[in-house]
Motif scaffolding. Structure first.
Motif, short mmCIF file in Angstrom:
data_model
loop_
_atom_site.label_atom_id
_atom_site.label_comp_id
_atom_site.label_asym_id
_atom_site.label_seq_id
_atom_site.Cartn_x
_atom_site.Cartn_y
_atom_site.Cartn_z
N ASP A 1 0.83 -1.21 0.00
CA ASP A 1 0.00 0.00 0.00
C ASP A 1 0.87 1.26 0.00
O ASP A 1 0.61 2.21 -0.75
CB ASP A 1 -0.93 -0.01 1.22
N ARG A 2 1.89 1.27 0.82
CA ARG A 2 2.77 2.44 0.88
C ARG A 2 3.47 2.67 -0.46
O ARG A 2 3.56 3.79 -0.96
CB ARG A 2 3.80 2.28 2.00
N ARG B 1 0.96 3.89 -3.24
CA ARG B 1 0.59 5.31 -3.10
C ARG B 1 1.65 6.19 -3.75
O ARG B 1 1.34 7.16 -4.45
CB ARG B 1 0.44 5.68 -1.63
N ARG B 2 2.92 5.87 -3.49
CA ARG B 2 4.01 6.67 -4.07
C ARG B 2 4.02 6.53 -5.59
O ARG B 2 4.22 7.51 -6.31
CB ARG B 2 5.36 6.22 -3.49
N TYR C 1 -3.70 8.51 -7.57
CA TYR C 1 -4.18 7.57 -6.56
C TYR C 1 -5.62 7.88 -6.15
O TYR C 1 -5.97 9.03 -5.87
CB TYR C 1 -3.27 7.65 -5.34
N SER D 1 -7.39 2.38 -1.97
CA SER D 1 -6.97 0.98 -2.03
C SER D 1 -7.79 0.15 -1.07
O SER D 1 -8.40 0.68 -0.14
CB SER D 1 -5.48 0.85 -1.70
N VAL E 1 -5.69 -1.35 -5.99
CA VAL E 1 -5.44 0.09 -5.97
C VAL E 1 -6.17 0.73 -7.14
O VAL E 1 -6.06 0.28 -8.29
CB VAL E 1 -3.93 0.39 -6.07
#
Length: 382
Positions: A74-75, A78-79, A85, A88, A99
């Protein structure tokens, strides 16, 4: 914290000693903790997931492992998605993180993180802007809540079925649809907080209100704001003095923290209340929508379910509370302030909901990392 029995104290001490032997360290800041833990899930957690989620032991173990991986994905996703975005969620059927993105050009980069990608029309920023517009409206009692839902790529507004045709409800929905993409879903009951009058058990008390401890922090514990105002005295299960509410916010938020002294102490443990074994807390990595989650409280003890929604505004009779997380876990009066935990990661403190643990229901929690950051607290971890 004192324990109601020597047995519970022994279990907590044994858990802590085993942690020291394994060479684990304690968190030294209020920042969110790492999401990956090498420690195996406890038998009690697996048993509770089997009971409440209808899983086999093998399925529950595999799900926890997949959810731990999903937190890291998830991290990274997002980036990779950037401004594209749009949210998710964890998909239990395939054990992967999904996502949503608005730009097809970002698909490959997000898929490279291990996520499944779906293309949508509205970005997360657009949906958040819609949510903020709804937060400025006065909601009637028949409107239970509203939140950004990445799966429908809209803001979902909850309406109590018995009041869906009410003129004020219909007027609110009309204004909500003008604010942006909105989906209406019916719910059986209006939400309420889960504080309770004084009864026996293993709680903490403030005045004639009984609530449950959330998570230990250095110097005290966090809990729900509706359980007491800043300065109010707090006593334990045996009515001996613990400390005072050092900070409290409700409504708008529903969080508080209490200092601990007078012979009481804190440990990084979520109690099983005699139903399951005590659970060690090793961090506060945030679980995604769709992940499994369990709750501990002084009335209904230990129950599990899944994360249904995040950043939801809940319309209590006392006023709206924002940035809450909704779950399928049941709760009952007296459970307010209690712990929500996913694996060994602290998630939040019980706020309120509807239903009970006989017929089922839904419960919201205030995310723990928000509380830590608001008051500059450090989670006590194993």
């Amino acid at each position: 914290m004192r324990r109601t029995t020597v047995l519970r104290a022994g279990l907590s001490a044994a858990l802590l000693l085993s942690t020291v032997a394994a060479g684990l360290t304690t968190q030294a800041s209020a920042a969110p903790s790492p999401t990956v833990s090498e420690a195996p899930a406890s038998d009690a957690l697996i048993t509770a997931m089997q009971r409440d989620l209808g899983l086999s032991k093998t399925q529950a173990t595999a799900r926890l492992k997949a959810e731990t991986k999903a937190r890291g994905v998830d991290r990274a996703a997002r980036r990779a998605a950037g401004s594209s975005y749009a949210g998710s969620w964890f998909e239990a059927k395939n054990g992967k993180l999904a996502v949503a993105v608005t730009d097809p050009a970002d698909r490959d980069a997000v898929e490279a993180t291990g996520a499944r990608v779906t293309l949508v029309e509205h970005s997360g920023r657009q949906l958040d802007a819609t949510l903020k517009r709804l937060d400025k409206l006065d909601a009637p009692a028949g409107v239970s809540s509203w939140h950004v839902d990445p799966r429908s790529n809209s803001v979902v507004v909850g309406v109590v079925t018995s009041q869906k045709d009410d003129n004020d409800v219909q007027a609110f929905l009309h204004r909500a649809r003008e604010a942006g993409p909105v989906t209406v879903r019916e719910t059986r009951q209006s939400p309420r907080t889960f504080a309770a009058g004084t009864v026996g058990g293993d709680p903490y008390y403030t005045g004639n209100v009984r609530c449950s401890i959330g998570f230990s922090v250095y110097g005290g514990f966090v809990t729900a704001g509706h359980c007491g105002q800043a300065g109010a005295g707090v006593s334990g299960w045996d009515r001996s003095y613990i400390g005072n509410f050092q900070g409290s916010s409700f409504p708008d938020n529903d969080y508080a923290w209490v200092n601990v002294g007078s012979g009481w102490w804190t440990v990084p443990v979520v109690l099983g209340w005699g139903t399951v074994s005590d659970q060690l807390v090793r961090g506060s990595g945030e679980a995604p929508v769709g992940a499994s989650i369990c709750r501990s409280g002084s009335t209904s003890h230990w129950h599990c379910g899944t994360v249904l929604a995040k950043n939801e505004t809940v319309n209590y009779s006392q006023g709206a509370v924002r940035q809450m997380t909704k779950t399928s876990v049941c709760a009952e009066p007296g459970d307010s302030g209690g712990s929500f935990i996913s694996g060994d990661q602290a998630q939040g403190v019980t706020s309120g909901g509807w239903g009970n643990c006989s017929s089922g229901g839904e419960t919201w929690y205030q995310p723990v990392n928000e509380i830590l950051n608001r008051y500059g607290l450090t989670l006590h971890t194993a």
